[in-house]
Design an enzyme around this catalytic site. Structure first.
Site, PDB file in Angstrom:
ATOM      1  N   CYS A  58       0.829  -1.215   0.000  1.00 53.61           N
ATOM      2  CA  CYS A  58       0.000   0.000   0.000  1.00 53.61           C
ATOM      3  C   CYS A  58       0.861   1.262   0.000  1.00 53.61           C
ATOM      4  CB  CYS A  58      -0.861   0.037   1.250  1.00 53.61           C
ATOM      5  SG  CYS A  58      -1.791  -1.446   1.539  1.00 53.61           S
TER       6      CYS A  58
ATOM      7  N   ARG B 279       4.872   0.260  -6.247  1.00 54.72           N
ATOM      8  CA  ARG B 279       4.863  -0.583  -5.039  1.00 54.72           C
ATOM      9  C   ARG B 279       3.908  -1.765  -5.169  1.00 54.72           C
ATOM     10  NH1 ARG B 279       6.522   2.538  -0.288  1.00 54.72           N
ATOM     11  NH2 ARG B 279       5.079   1.368   0.992  1.00 54.72           N
TER      12      ARG B 279
ATOM     13  N   TRP C  66      -3.097  -2.635  -1.342  1.00 52.36           N
ATOM     14  CA  TRP C  66      -2.721  -3.984  -1.762  1.00 52.36           C
ATOM     15  C   TRP C  66      -3.366  -4.904  -0.740  1.00 52.36           C
ATOM     16  CZ3 TRP C  66       0.670  -8.023  -0.014  1.00 52.36           C
ATOM     17  CH2 TRP C  66       1.088  -8.908  -1.020  1.00 52.36           C
TER      18      TRP C  66
ATOM     19  N   ASN D 268      -1.728   1.995   6.115  1.00 57.88           N
ATOM     20  CA  ASN D 268      -0.857   0.911   5.645  1.00 57.88           C
ATOM     21  C   ASN D 268      -0.522   0.038   6.851  1.00 57.88           C
ATOM     22  OD1 ASN D 268      -0.748   2.098   3.173  1.00 57.88           O
ATOM     23  ND2 ASN D 268       1.432   2.605   3.241  1.00 57.88           N
ATOM     24  N   GLY D 269      -0.392  -1.263   6.623  1.00 52.86           N
ATOM     25  CA  GLY D 269      -0.027  -2.148   7.731  1.00 52.86           C
ATOM     26  C   GLY D 269      -1.174  -3.081   8.059  1.00 52.86           C
TER      27      GLY D 269
ATOM     28  N   GLU E 150      18.162 -17.043  -8.895  1.00 55.76           N
ATOM     29  CA  GLU E 150      17.724 -15.681  -9.200  1.00 55.76           C
ATOM     30  C   GLU E 150      17.168 -15.591 -10.626  1.00 55.76           C
ATOM     31  OE1 GLU E 150      16.950 -13.186  -7.649  1.00 55.76           O
ATOM     32  OE2 GLU E 150      17.127 -11.480  -8.985  1.00 55.76           O
TER      33      GLU E 150
ATOM     34  N   LYS F 105      13.387 -14.413 -11.452  1.00 52.45           N
ATOM     35  CA  LYS F 105      13.067 -13.288 -12.357  1.00 52.45           C
ATOM     36  C   LYS F 105      12.023 -13.732 -13.373  1.00 52.45           C
ATOM     37  CE  LYS F 105      14.094 -10.635 -10.656  1.00 52.45           C
ATOM     38  NZ  LYS F 105      14.706 -10.558  -9.420  1.00 52.45           N
TER      39      LYS F 105
ATOM     40  N   GLU G  25       8.549 -14.344 -11.729  1.00 52.14           N
ATOM     41  CA  GLU G  25       7.945 -13.098 -11.232  1.00 52.14           C
ATOM     42  C   GLU G  25       7.257 -12.312 -12.347  1.00 52.14           C
ATOM     43  OE1 GLU G  25      10.455 -11.161  -7.566  1.00 52.14           O
ATOM     44  OE2 GLU G  25      11.486 -11.213  -9.487  1.00 52.14           O
TER      45      GLU G  25
ATOM     46  N   HIS H   9      18.794 -35.847  -9.000  1.00 50.76           N
ATOM     47  CA  HIS H   9      17.985 -36.294  -7.861  1.00 50.76           C
ATOM     48  C   HIS H   9      16.516 -35.883  -7.998  1.00 50.76           C
ATOM     49  CE1 HIS H   9      21.560 -37.685  -5.883  1.00 50.76           C
ATOM     50  NE2 HIS H   9      22.119 -36.490  -6.019  1.00 50.76           N
TER      51      HIS H   9
ATOM     52  N   LYS I 191       6.430  -4.424  -4.413  1.00 56.59           N
ATOM     53  CA  LYS I 191       7.838  -4.046  -4.338  1.00 56.59           C
ATOM     54  C   LYS I 191       8.360  -4.149  -2.914  1.00 56.59           C
ATOM     55  CE  LYS I 191      11.664  -2.447  -5.916  1.00 56.59           C
ATOM     56  NZ  LYS I 191      12.435  -3.511  -6.586  1.00 56.59           N
TER      57      LYS I 191
HETATM   58  C1  G6P Z   1       9.407  -8.512  -2.590  1.00 58.29           C
HETATM   59  C2  G6P Z   1       9.894  -8.028  -3.943  1.00 58.29           C
HETATM   60  C3  G6P Z   1      11.199  -8.742  -4.296  1.00 58.29           C
HETATM   61  C4  G6P Z   1      12.219  -8.526  -3.190  1.00 58.29           C
HETATM   62  C5  G6P Z   1      11.677  -8.975  -1.835  1.00 58.29           C
HETATM   63  C6  G6P Z   1      12.594  -8.542  -0.694  1.00 58.29           C
HETATM   64  O1  G6P Z   1       8.994  -9.826  -2.683  1.00 58.29           O
HETATM   65  O2  G6P Z   1       8.925  -8.280  -4.938  1.00 58.29           O
HETATM   66  O3  G6P Z   1      11.707  -8.218  -5.517  1.00 58.29           O
HETATM   67  O4  G6P Z   1      13.379  -9.235  -3.500  1.00 58.29           O
HETATM   68  O5  G6P Z   1      10.412  -8.366  -1.587  1.00 58.29           O
HETATM   69  O6  G6P Z   1      12.615  -7.155  -0.662  1.00 58.29           O
HETATM   70  P1  G6P Z   1      13.723  -6.279   0.049  1.00 58.29           P
HETATM   71  O7  G6P Z   1      13.258  -4.865  -0.162  1.00 58.29           O
HETATM   72  O8  G6P Z   1      13.721  -6.667   1.491  1.00 58.29           O
HETATM   73  O9  G6P Z   1      15.015  -6.575  -0.607  1.00 58.29           O
END
Ligand code: G6P
Length: 614
Positions: free
Chosen positions: A2, A27, A76, A102-103, A487, A491, A494, A510, A609
């Site tokens: 949010c 965000r 959100w 927010n929260g 990673e 990517k 996501e 395995h 985000k």
């Molecule tokens: C969310 C984002 C990811 C990020 C993760 C950790 O899931 O979508 O891209 O890696 O949070 O975020 P941070 O800000 O703690 O690195």
């Protein structure tokens, strides 16, 4: 997650709030709304985009223009599905108090039962709506109180996290804001103030900001602001100057923020090293942890906690610190660490890594580690973020604002940071000064090598065209390239919504090998390091099952070229440096596959985000 914006001043509030909400779109959100306080208090809110909300606001413009005070929110969903009624702001029944939040209010259920039994009517399924009715109840009971006092009093009943803004037509000259666990920033203009959950909506108006700390409540008026603790004690606040420009948070000619951020990586690597890598002296200087370096070197063990992409950087950090500094390292998902009663004490160092510096699980891990007496060090990108402020010492990655939800440049900045840290921990102990100097020289050569890889963008796009319709992808790597495989897979899933898995290449036999057939693209990172011959065997294993191999190999490697269907060449580098290079083609591949599939790469579905709730 949010987003919050607020404005009080002399300008028309509606367009300012809508623009601010657009700056927060990165965000992640599912609905949006604004409340304006002019001659009356009006709320417009709905499921969908800020763009949709803007159309609705314009349609009602006549009624709303002229208001110079307002608040806005992007939601959100956590409690209650995305819907018009669950969108913020929430109003009390009389319609004279509006609130955005927010929260998460953890005791909302019992509070709601209480309020329902007193006759309060709820229009949403959110936990946040409880807050506005609580405030209303306090005010009904004692009408002599002002808005600040009723908000303070209501918050005493609340357990959980909040960043909130409240306005009321009963006191139409102020915004009351409060923070516990959810960030809030006040931007200071001339006879006007901006409020936001991060600096992005503020930076185009002013670079002077005040960050609220947990447990603080502020009253913002046109002629000034005051900050007190929730216990009503005046707080001295420092005005900070923002050091990033609006231009930096706009796309700079690229189609998407994500692509821009991938291309910024060579510069980012320079920025992380600036002032820290001293090539002439052959040493690395980390000002943020300088005073604690000896204690860090004496650590019995280092535990690194993080989430998502930051967790992958942490895994590379483990390999780097163990190899260079010979200190035992354990990497934990922050969400697991906080709940599993880990064995951590005063002899341990806990490193938390977070791009945003606001991730709820990472923050909780930090607090748990502190409670157990460990020295807690932070690696964050967002300056002034909660994690940065709550750690004893730390280092900023200086990657600049990262807007694309899928993290790219922040990852590379974190890995550079961990590389420097590992070398700093080695000095006078496990590596000679010459060895450190040599490793630093290699690190300093990475930006130029990374820039060369970016020139392969169109080759990578043509590979993406061939594989964009695949249903699954497998990513394999060994040693330093194993976290890179994780990673790369993250990517892709996501942003393209294709199922992808990362594995240490040797583990393929395995289980994942059962999945390999002619429809399975397998990305194999096959750079020349101590596992090179093994990874060639892994390529053979995939090929003999008709898997389609896309290899990342070092320039001039004829062996891999002979074996793989496609090869993306990256410059030669030592094992510890390779992740910084190998990850770039994987970011670009994910980006192109996702855009070719028509996905919104900057705001992928269901993701946020900055995940400030559990
Ligand atoms: C969310 C984002 C990811 C990020 C993760 C950790 O899931 O979508 O891209 O890696 O949070 O975020 P941070 O800000 O703690 O690195």
């Amino acid at each position: 997650m949010c987003g919050i914006v607020g404005y009080i001043g002399w300008q028309d509030a509606a367009p300012l709030l809508l623009k601010g909400l657009k700056r927060l779109e990165y965000r992640g959100y599912d609905s949006a709304g604004i409340a304006l306080l002019g001659s009356t208090l009006s709320v417009i809110k709905q499921k969908g985009s800020v763009g949709d909300l803007e159309k609705d606001t314009v349609a009602r413009c006549a009624a709303l223009s002229g208001a110079t005070l307002g608040i806005g929110h992007t939601r959100w969903a956590t409690h209650g599905e995305p819907s018009d009624s669950n969108a913020h702001p929430h109003l009390n029944t009389a319609g004279d108090i509006a609130l955005i939040h927010n929260g998460i209010i953890e005791n909302y259920f019992s509070l709601k039962q209480e309020l329902l039994s007193e006759g309060y009517v709820f229009l949403s399924e959110t936990d946040s709506e409880v807050l506005v009715h609580l405030i209303d109840r306090v005010w009904k009971r004692d009408q002599s109180l002002d808005l600040e006092a009723v908000v303070r009093s209501a918050l005493r009943h609340v357990e959980g996290a909040y960043g909130l803004c409240v306005i009321s037509s009963r006191e139409p000259d102020r915004i009351v804001v409060a923070r516990k666990g959810s960030p809030l920033v006040i931007g200071i203009g001339v006879d006007e103030y901006f409020i936001a959950s991060d600096a992005a909506p503020i930076v185009e108006h002013t670079n002077k900001v005040v960050y609220l700390s947990d447990g603080e409540l502020a009253v913002v008026k046109r002629d000034g602001y005051s900050v007190k603790s929730i216990e009503n004690i005046e707080q001295e606040k420092v005005v900070t100057e923002l050091d990033f420009s609006l231009e930096k948070i706009e796309k700079g000619g690229f189609l998407h923020f994500m692509l821009k951020e991938i291309f910024e990586q060579p510069d980012v690597m320079h920025d992380v090293m600036r002032g820290r890598v001293r090539l002439e002296e052959g040493l690395v200087h980390l000002g943020g942890i300088h005073d604690y370096l000896d204690r860090l070197k004496r650590a019995r063990r280092i535990v690194i906690c993080a989430c998502g992409t930051s967790w992958h950087a942490a895994l590379i950090g483990e390999y780097l610190i163990e190899e260079f500094a010979r200190i035992s390292v354990e990497v934990d998902y922050a969400s697991e660490f906080r709940y599993r009663n880990p064995i951590v004490g005063v002899d341990d160092v806990v490193i938390v890594i977070s791009q945003s510096g606001e991730t709820a699980d990472t923050l909780a891990a930090l607090r748990a580690a502190k409670e157990k007496g460990a020295l807690v060090l932070g690696i964050c990108n967002v300056v002034g973020s909660t994690i940065a402020r709550e750690t004893l010492c730390g280092m900023y990655t200086h990657a600049g604002p990262e807007i694309g939800v899928a993290s790219t440049k922040a990852f590379c900045a974190q890995v550079v940071m961990l590389y420097m840290l590992a070398l700093a921990l080695s000095r006078g102990r496990t590596l000679s000064n010459d060895e450190i100097a040599l490793n630093l020289k290699e690190l300093a050569s990475v930006p130029e090598k990374a820039a060369r890889i970016l020139q392969l963008d169109s080759q990578i796009k043509s590979i993406a065209e061939l594989f964009k319709d695949a249903k699954n992808f497998l990513y394999l790597g060994r040693g330093y390239n194993f976290p890179v495989a994780l990673e790369g897979a993250l990517k892709l899933k996501e942003i393209s919504y294709i199922h992808a898995e990362g594995y240490p290449a040797a583990e393929m036999k395995h289980g994942p090998i059962a999945l390999i057939d002619e429809d399975m693209p397998v990305i194999i990172i096959a750079t020349r390091d101590n596992t090179y011959s093994k990874i060639l065997s892994n390529i053979e294993e995939v090929r003999s099952r008709k898997g389609r191999v896309i290899a990342i190999a070092n320039e001039g490697d004829k062996e891999v070229c002979r074996m793989a269907e496609h090869v993306i060449y990256i410059p030669q580098a030592s094992g510890p440096i390779t992740p910084l290079l190998a990850v770039i083609p994987l970011q670009l591949l994910a980006y192109h596959i996702a855009t070719l599939r028509g996905c919104n790469v900057d705001r992928p579905r269901n993701l946020a985000k900055s995940v400030t709730v559990e």
